[in-house]
Design a protein around this motif. Structure first.
Motif, PDB file in Angstrom:
ATOM      1  N   GLN A 137       0.972  -1.124   0.108  1.00 22.29           N
ATOM      2  CA  GLN A 137       0.087   0.143   0.062  1.00 22.29           C
ATOM      3  C   GLN A 137       1.080   1.102   0.027  1.00 22.29           C
ATOM      4  OE1 GLN A 137      -3.225  -0.102  -0.086  1.00 22.29           O
ATOM      5  NE2 GLN A 137      -3.319  -2.160  -0.317  1.00 22.29           N
ATOM      6  N   PRO A 138       0.615   2.182  -0.731  1.00 27.19           N
ATOM      7  CA  PRO A 138       1.306   3.473  -0.674  1.00 27.19           C
ATOM      8  C   PRO A 138       1.559   3.990   0.766  1.00 27.19           C
ATOM      9  CG  PRO A 138      -0.795   3.918  -1.749  1.00 27.19           C
ATOM     10  CD  PRO A 138      -0.608   2.503  -1.619  1.00 27.19           C
ATOM     11  N   LEU A 139       2.560   4.714   0.916  1.00 22.83           N
ATOM     12  CA  LEU A 139       2.728   5.178   2.356  1.00 22.83           C
ATOM     13  C   LEU A 139       2.338   6.751   2.258  1.00 22.83           C
ATOM     14  CD1 LEU A 139       6.500   4.313   3.070  1.00 22.83           C
ATOM     15  CD2 LEU A 139       4.338   3.527   4.107  1.00 22.83           C
ATOM     16  N   HIS A 140       2.222   7.579   1.085  1.00 23.58           N
ATOM     17  CA  HIS A 140       1.911   8.745   0.987  1.00 23.58           C
ATOM     18  C   HIS A 140       0.964   8.671  -0.439  1.00 23.58           C
ATOM     19  CE1 HIS A 140       4.666  10.090   3.712  1.00 23.58           C
ATOM     20  NE2 HIS A 140       5.711   9.482   2.932  1.00 23.58           N
ATOM     21  N   PRO A 141      -0.422   8.293  -0.334  1.00 21.80           N
ATOM     22  CA  PRO A 141      -1.243   8.134  -1.295  1.00 21.80           C
ATOM     23  C   PRO A 141      -1.510   9.490  -2.150  1.00 21.80           C
ATOM     24  CG  PRO A 141      -2.486   8.031   0.579  1.00 21.80           C
ATOM     25  CD  PRO A 141      -1.175   7.880   1.149  1.00 21.80           C
ATOM     26  N   SER A 142      -1.661   9.284  -3.339  1.00 23.57           N
ATOM     27  CA  SER A 142      -1.737  10.663  -4.118  1.00 23.57           C
ATOM     28  C   SER A 142      -3.101  10.809  -4.223  1.00 23.57           C
ATOM     29  CB  SER A 142      -1.167  10.507  -5.537  1.00 23.57           C
ATOM     30  OG  SER A 142      -2.000   9.411  -6.243  1.00 23.57           O
ATOM     31  N   PRO A 143      -3.579  12.087  -4.958  1.00 26.40           N
ATOM     32  CA  PRO A 143      -5.034  12.338  -5.103  1.00 26.40           C
ATOM     33  C   PRO A 143      -5.804  11.505  -5.919  1.00 26.40           C
ATOM     34  CG  PRO A 143      -3.624  14.563  -5.166  1.00 26.40           C
ATOM     35  CD  PRO A 143      -2.914  13.352  -4.954  1.00 26.40           C
ATOM     36  N   GLU A 144      -4.908  10.767  -6.976  1.00 33.38           N
ATOM     37  CA  GLU A 144      -5.642   9.697  -7.901  1.00 33.38           C
ATOM     38  C   GLU A 144      -5.898   8.739  -7.205  1.00 33.38           C
ATOM     39  OE1 GLU A 144      -2.928  11.526  -8.597  1.00 33.38           O
ATOM     40  OE2 GLU A 144      -3.487  12.753 -10.188  1.00 33.38           O
ATOM     41  N   GLU A 145      -5.031   8.295  -6.056  1.00 32.77           N
ATOM     42  CA  GLU A 145      -5.226   6.933  -5.281  1.00 32.77           C
ATOM     43  C   GLU A 145      -6.300   7.232  -4.235  1.00 32.77           C
ATOM     44  OE1 GLU A 145      -0.616   5.031  -5.579  1.00 32.77           O
ATOM     45  OE2 GLU A 145      -1.237   6.598  -4.167  1.00 32.77           O
ATOM     46  N   SER A 146      -6.758   8.275  -3.998  1.00 33.09           N
ATOM     47  CA  SER A 146      -7.901   8.540  -3.025  1.00 33.09           C
ATOM     48  C   SER A 146      -9.105   8.691  -3.632  1.00 33.09           C
ATOM     49  CB  SER A 146      -7.463   9.803  -1.925  1.00 33.09           C
ATOM     50  OG  SER A 146      -7.447  10.851  -2.696  1.00 33.09           O
ATOM     51  N   LEU A 147      -9.062   8.585  -4.952  1.00 32.15           N
ATOM     52  CA  LEU A 147     -10.495   8.818  -5.822  1.00 32.15           C
ATOM     53  C   LEU A 147     -11.383   7.652  -5.637  1.00 32.15           C
ATOM     54  CD1 LEU A 147      -9.064  10.224  -9.374  1.00 32.15           C
ATOM     55  CD2 LEU A 147     -10.002  11.442  -7.610  1.00 32.15           C
ATOM     56  N   SER A 148     -12.749   7.906  -5.601  1.00 30.15           N
ATOM     57  CA  SER A 148     -13.753   7.144  -5.546  1.00 30.15           C
ATOM     58  C   SER A 148     -13.785   6.381  -6.962  1.00 30.15           C
ATOM     59  CB  SER A 148     -15.285   7.490  -5.125  1.00 30.15           C
ATOM     60  OG  SER A 148     -15.658   8.478  -6.071  1.00 30.15           O
ATOM     61  N   PRO A 149     -14.432   5.197  -7.234  1.00 30.60           N
ATOM     62  CA  PRO A 149     -14.576   4.556  -8.599  1.00 30.60           C
ATOM     63  C   PRO A 149     -15.257   5.672  -9.607  1.00 30.60           C
ATOM     64  CG  PRO A 149     -15.000   3.019  -6.855  1.00 30.60           C
ATOM     65  CD  PRO A 149     -15.040   4.251  -6.098  1.00 30.60           C
ATOM     66  N   GLU A 150     -16.398   6.125  -9.042  1.00 31.20           N
ATOM     67  CA  GLU A 150     -17.156   7.439 -10.007  1.00 31.20           C
ATOM     68  C   GLU A 150     -16.181   8.318 -10.302  1.00 31.20           C
ATOM     69  OE1 GLU A 150     -18.498   6.350  -6.769  1.00 31.20           O
ATOM     70  OE2 GLU A 150     -19.752   4.682  -7.625  1.00 31.20           O
TER      71      GLU A 150
END
Length: 164
Positions: A137-150
């Motif tokens: 799992q990423p240690l520092h998630p980017s905004p893209e990784e925190s997006l919802s599926p929609e």
């Protein structure tokens, strides 16, 4: 022209041509509807004051904005159509689309395309720089990784439209 006469068993049959109407002057006006624009001025005046129930008042597809109560008309403000026109100052598109424009056919978005367009770049960078945790799992998630599926699907759709 002289009518022809035929005699059979004492009865006399006369055959002739009649120039009068067989309805004896009566006409069937139910076949010919008289709407608002048709008829004489006198007819229109009588229809305005006291409309005949057999002669419909033709509205030409316009919906009523109220109802008639006795001899008066009651207007309902909620039935009055409100036309909302957006302000198009500075709008780049033209109001006409030519029929010669080529059809754009896009196949449906697959999960692999969605994953590749949104997440692959960040995951490969994290893997090369060693920024993944024990469960990958990423240690520092980017905004893209925190997006919802929609949200991810909308982002890919905007990327696709920019390419085309």
């Amino acid at each position: 022209m002289e009518p022809s006469v035929l005699s059979l068993l004492g009865k006399q049959f006369i055959r002739g041509i009649s120039t009068s109407v067989c309805a004896c002057g009566k006409r069937n006006f139910k076949k010919f509807p008289i709407f608002n624009k048709r008829g004489t001025r006198d007819f229109k005046a009588r229809q305005a004051k006291n409309p005949h129930p057999d002669v419909p008042i033709h509205t030409y597809g316009v919906r009523p904005i109220g109802y008639k109560a006795g001899t008066s008309f009651v207007k309902i403000n909620e039935l009055v159509p409100e036309i909302i026109v957006p302000d198009l100052t500075g709008f780049k598109l033209k109001p006409y689309v030519s029929y010669r424009v080529n059809d754009i056919v896009q196949p449906p978005l697959t999960p692999e395309e969605l994953f590749g367009a949104v997440y692959v770049k960040k995951i490969t960078e994290d893997f090369k720089l060693g920024k993944l945790g024990p469960d990958n799992q990423p240690l520092h998630p980017s905004p893209e990784e925190s997006l919802s599926p929609e949200e991810a699907k909308e982002k890919v759709a905007s990327i696709r439209s920019d390419i085309v």
